[in-house]
Design an enzyme around this catalytic site. Structure first.
Site, PDB file in Angstrom:
ATOM      1  N   GLU A 166       0.898  -1.442  -0.050  1.00  0.00           N
ATOM      2  CA  GLU A 166       0.234  -0.574  -0.125  1.00  0.00           C
ATOM      3  C   GLU A 166       0.698   1.114  -0.523  1.00  0.00           C
ATOM      4  O   GLU A 166       0.468   2.213  -0.271  1.00  0.00           O
ATOM      5  CB  GLU A 166      -0.940   0.503   1.081  1.00  0.00           C
ATOM      6  CG  GLU A 166      -2.381  -1.480   0.820  1.00  0.00           C
ATOM      7  CD  GLU A 166      -1.696  -1.916   1.305  1.00  0.00           C
ATOM      8  OE1 GLU A 166      -0.689  -2.432   1.967  1.00  0.00           O
ATOM      9  OE2 GLU A 166      -2.661  -3.381   0.542  1.00  0.00           O
ATOM     10  N   HIS A 194     -12.043  -6.618   8.039  1.00  0.00           N
ATOM     11  CA  HIS A 194     -12.176  -6.411   6.719  1.00  0.00           C
ATOM     12  C   HIS A 194     -13.308  -5.953   7.673  1.00  0.00           C
ATOM     13  O   HIS A 194     -15.141  -5.450   6.521  1.00  0.00           O
ATOM     14  CB  HIS A 194     -13.221  -7.103   5.625  1.00  0.00           C
ATOM     15  CG  HIS A 194     -12.003  -8.152   4.947  1.00  0.00           C
ATOM     16  ND1 HIS A 194     -11.077  -8.977   5.674  1.00  0.00           N
ATOM     17  CD2 HIS A 194     -11.810  -7.728   4.026  1.00  0.00           C
ATOM     18  CE1 HIS A 194      -9.841  -9.225   4.826  1.00  0.00           C
ATOM     19  NE2 HIS A 194     -10.620  -8.974   3.056  1.00  0.00           N
TER      20      HIS A 194
END
Lengths: 333, 472
Positions: free
Chosen positions: A66, A135
């Site tokens: 990322e 998540h």
């Protein structure tokens, strides 16, 4: 659903997809990069087939890195491209914190306006989908402290498109938060063609006179459900969809609180230091003498994450019934 | 210790008061908060509660005498600091009541925030209280036990909004009936008290005819029927349920009292004229868009009508008078009350010195007052001092109405619905015209039919001569 001419009914996933597609079509400088955005077409199939139409140079599958995704996108943006970086789940954004906070947000200031960073970082966030620890997270409070960043979190498909277009057009970095539970749950009319909704403008989605409720994302829908329930009980609640978290629409909030004299802020993110804390402080500073009840926040408890087990998920989240209870108590206060 | 009692100020604009009646004589014992005299002004009659417990030592002003506010009127010799007689009903304090137990087992080390749940037992306190230094109209607050602890509690728990509104309206929070949780005084309670309570409001709030059906502002749109009816067999004015009792609000109680009082004391006579408003209608139609753009207010027929009314009043000053025991008092100022129907009550804010205003000035003044009324922002001064009242009753198609006179005035005149009709003129020509009826109720003690019909004829003539152009 009757559809207005010039609009069609989309869910939030389709609204994101259509907006990205139109941006790719209309401007060659638009680049999409992130994990699985190419061959896989994004884990929610938002960019399905984009790579076939626009090619691997504009739809870039990145490694699971990322910091690199955002770092590369910052460079692209500074040099004239219009990158739309995707963080596959907001839970994975932490490695890119430095690139977002230290680089993107400060580019304009550091270069004395010589460089800007027209970057959009899209990421699905939020829970209620049994996504467990990695998540389900809400990340807005980690970033809203940072001047130089804009943060939007629309709840309705038409707002998704208008605000995503505004984010793409914006000369500075925008963190674009998509609540994943609303992706296919929420449908609505979306105008065709290019249009923008100004970043920093909240929307009064239900007018009322006894209480102001401010929320964003998934909870806007639940707060609306609760407010409509109260309407049936004879109580009049105003619901504001914040839409943009930063900059915050102080005017709309203050006007509403001055009218209703009571404020409830509801969000899925943790209560301590959350968006509600800033709204509370702002209202206390600007509108103390309009308040007829303590400002109240309904938000997640101070626990490190949303659990996987269903009871833990329920405990973490606020239900429409809990929202209705909080509204009732404040109206009657 | 002797405490000197002074004439209280009943409303912001009041400068003097009349001792209407001493409820206690020299030598009588009086409890703190017990009413011990009645004071009247041109706006209210109010009982004044004693600020201390003691014995009336001296009465310094005779019944019927009028003295400026602040003048010493009595001396009470204090006999200790006894408190009220009712059991102190201590409402649970907010923080305690909010510290509700979590309904799930707390996780050690983690603080699980919970919404406050309802206090286990609602306080039995009356939640309202009388004040020592404020003034409470006789109809204000429930009779029975007085609760100083409750009063101080009300003050301590007053929200910033309540404090600000009470200050702005010159009200004592301790004297306001609380309708919130545990009898808390809410901002709406203060506004109700301001609009209906201590001062002018009492006389002025109450106008007139049956205007309750006026279109409510959107914020007050009636809600759908409740899914479950209230258990106690009561309902509310906004949502009446057949077979239940709607408890009287302060506003409703005062409206009821004043209506009865006006109907019983002022012999009402009634008359109606039909007015050709075609030219005014055209004038308004031409000006209204520009007017709204420039001022933000809608241009209705009301300011044209008020303009004609004040002109007719200057020709017939007896219509601007009131009946008093001393004689017919002819008012100096022409202050026009405008009846505004709200979903649960009626207010009559006043355009001061309306005879000094142009049609444009009247439209803006009326627009401001209507706007304030709908936002519940009318202050005591907005409601005070009316000398004649106009009721725009035609919005819902009413063709004639018999309004009740606002107490202390000579008359009230209505605007009924404007209808398009064929009128036959003196020369036998006929034309489609806009026609409006106007109805007048008059206090027959003040004027007779001769003056009243002259006034109505004059009003008709003036309106028919207005327009179709000119400066607003």
């Amino acid at each position: 659903m009757a559809v207005t001419a010039g609009s069609k009914v989309l869910n939030n996933v389709e609204a994101v997809r259509e907006t990205l597609y139109e941006a790719m079509k209309s401007d060659d400088r638009t680049i999409i990069l992130g994990e699985d955005v190419g061959a896989r077409g994004n884990v929610f199939l938002i960019t399905k087939d984009f790579i076939n139409e626009f090619g691997p140079e504009r739809v870039i599958d990145t490694p699971i890195a990322e910091a690199s995704i955002v770092g590369i996108a910052v460079g692209m943006a500074m040099e004239g491209l219009r990158p739309i970086a995707e963080i596959q789940f907001a839970d994975f954004i932490y490695p890119a914190f430095n690139q977002i906070v230290g680089e993107a947000a400060k580019t304009r200031y550091r270069s004395n306006g010589e460089y800007t960073c027209p970057l959009v970082i899209r990421t699905p966030y939020g829970g209620g989908v049994r996504g467990a620890l990695s998540h389900s997270v809400s990340i807005e409070a980690l970033f809203y402290h940072v001047p130089g960043l804009k943060i939007v979190a629309p709840a309705f498909p038409a707002d998704v498109k208008g605000l995503l277009n505004a984010a793409i057009d914006d000369p500075d970095p925008v963190l674009f938060l998509e609540h994943k539970k609303t992706y296919r749950l929420i449908k609505g009319e979306v105008p065709e063609g290019h249009y923008t909704i100004p970043i920093g403008k909240a929307n009064v989605i239900k007018e009322g006179r006894q209480l102001t409720v401010v929320s964003y994302g998934l909870y806007v829908h639940w707060a609306l459900e609760a407010a409509n329930q109260l309407e049936n009980e004879g109580m009049s609640v105003e619901v504001i969809d914040l839409r943009s978290i930063r900059p915050m629409d102080r005017t709309t909030i203050l006007n509403s609180v001055e009218k209703t004299r009571k404020l409830l802020i509801i969000h899925e993110d943790n209560k301590f230091g959350g968006i509600g804390a800033e709204i509370s402080a702002m209202v206390a500073e600007e509108a103390l003498f309009s308040l007829d009840a303590p400002i109240r926040r309904l938000a997640a408890p101070d626990v490190p994450a949303m659990g996987y087990a269903e009871p833990l998920e329920h405990e973490y989240m606020s239900s429409p019934a809990q929202m209705a209870d909080a509204m009732r108590e404040l109206v009657k206060f | 210790m002797a405490t000197t009692i002074t004439m209280p100020q009943l409303g912001e604009t009041v400068t003097e008061g009349t001792v209407a009646q001493w409820l206690k004589k020299v030598g009588d014992t009086v409890e703190k908060y017990e009413p011990f005299l009645e004071v009247s002004t041109d706006k209210v009659n109010a009982e004044v509660p004693a600020p201390v417990t003691g014995v009336i030592k001296e009465v310094l002003v005779k019944e019927g005498d009028t003295v400026p506010i602040g003048t010493a009127i009595a001396v009470i010799e204090e006999v200790g600091a006894a408190t009220g007689t009712a059991p102190a009903a201590q409402a649970p304090s907010t923080p305690e009541s909010m510290a509700a137990s979590a309904n799930e087992e707390p996780v050690p080390g983690f603080n699980i925030p919970q919404l406050p749940t309802k206090p286990a037992a609602a306080s039995s306190g009356n939640g309202h209280a009388r004040t020592g230094n404020g003034v409470i109209p006789s109809s204000y607050g429930a009779p029975g036990g007085l609760d100083t602890a409750g009063a101080e509690d009300a003050l301590r728990k007053a929200s910033p909004a309540v404090r600000k509104l009470a200050r702005e309206n010159n009200l004592d929070i301790r004297a306001i009936r609380g309708t919130g949780t545990n009898g808390r005084v809410t901002a709406d309670d203060v506004l109700t008290a301001a609009a209906m309570g201590p001062a002018a409001a009492v006389g002025q709030a109450i106008a007139t005819g049956t205007n309750f059906g006026a279109t409510p502002p959107p914020a007050f749109a009636p809600a759908a029927p409740p899914s479950a009816p209230p258990a106690s067999g009561t309902s509310t004015y906004g949502e009446p349920i057949p077979g239940t009792v709607i408890p009287l609000t302060q506003a409703r109680r005062i409206i009821a009292e004043r209506m009865v009082e006006s109907k019983h004391t002022a012999p009402h006579a009634w008359s109606m004229v039909s007015i050709d408003v075609t030219n005014v209608w055209k004038w308004r139609a031409r000006e209204k868009d520009r007017f709204e753009r420039e001022t933000g207010y809608k241009l209705t027929l009301l300011p044209f009508f008020i303009r004609a009314v004040v002109e007719s009043i200057s020709a017939f000053p007896l219509m601007n008078a009131k009946f008093t025991a001393e004689g017919i008092y002819v008012n100096k100022d022409v202050n026009i009350g405008v009846a505004i129907g709200l979903p649960t009550n009626l207010v009559v804010p006043v355009i001061k010195n309306a005879d000094k205003l142009s049609i444009k000035g009247l439209a803006i003044a009326a627009g401001e007052l209507i706007d304030k009324a709908r936002r519940n922002k009318l202050g005591v001064d907005d409601l005070a001092g009316g000398t004649f009242t106009v009721n725009n009753n035609g919005a819902n198609g009413s063709w004639a109405s018999a309004p009740i006179i606002n107490g202390g005035q000579a008359g009230i005149v209505t605007m009924e619905t404007v209808e398009k009709k064929l009128l036959v003129r003196d020369d036998d020509s006929f034309a489609p015209c806009y026609v409006m009826n106007s109805c007048l109720s008059l206090d027959h003690r003040v004027v007779d039919g001769y003056v009243a019909s002259g006034f109505l004829a004059d009003l008709k003539k003036r309106l028919e001569k207005m327009g179709p152009d000119g400066a607003l």
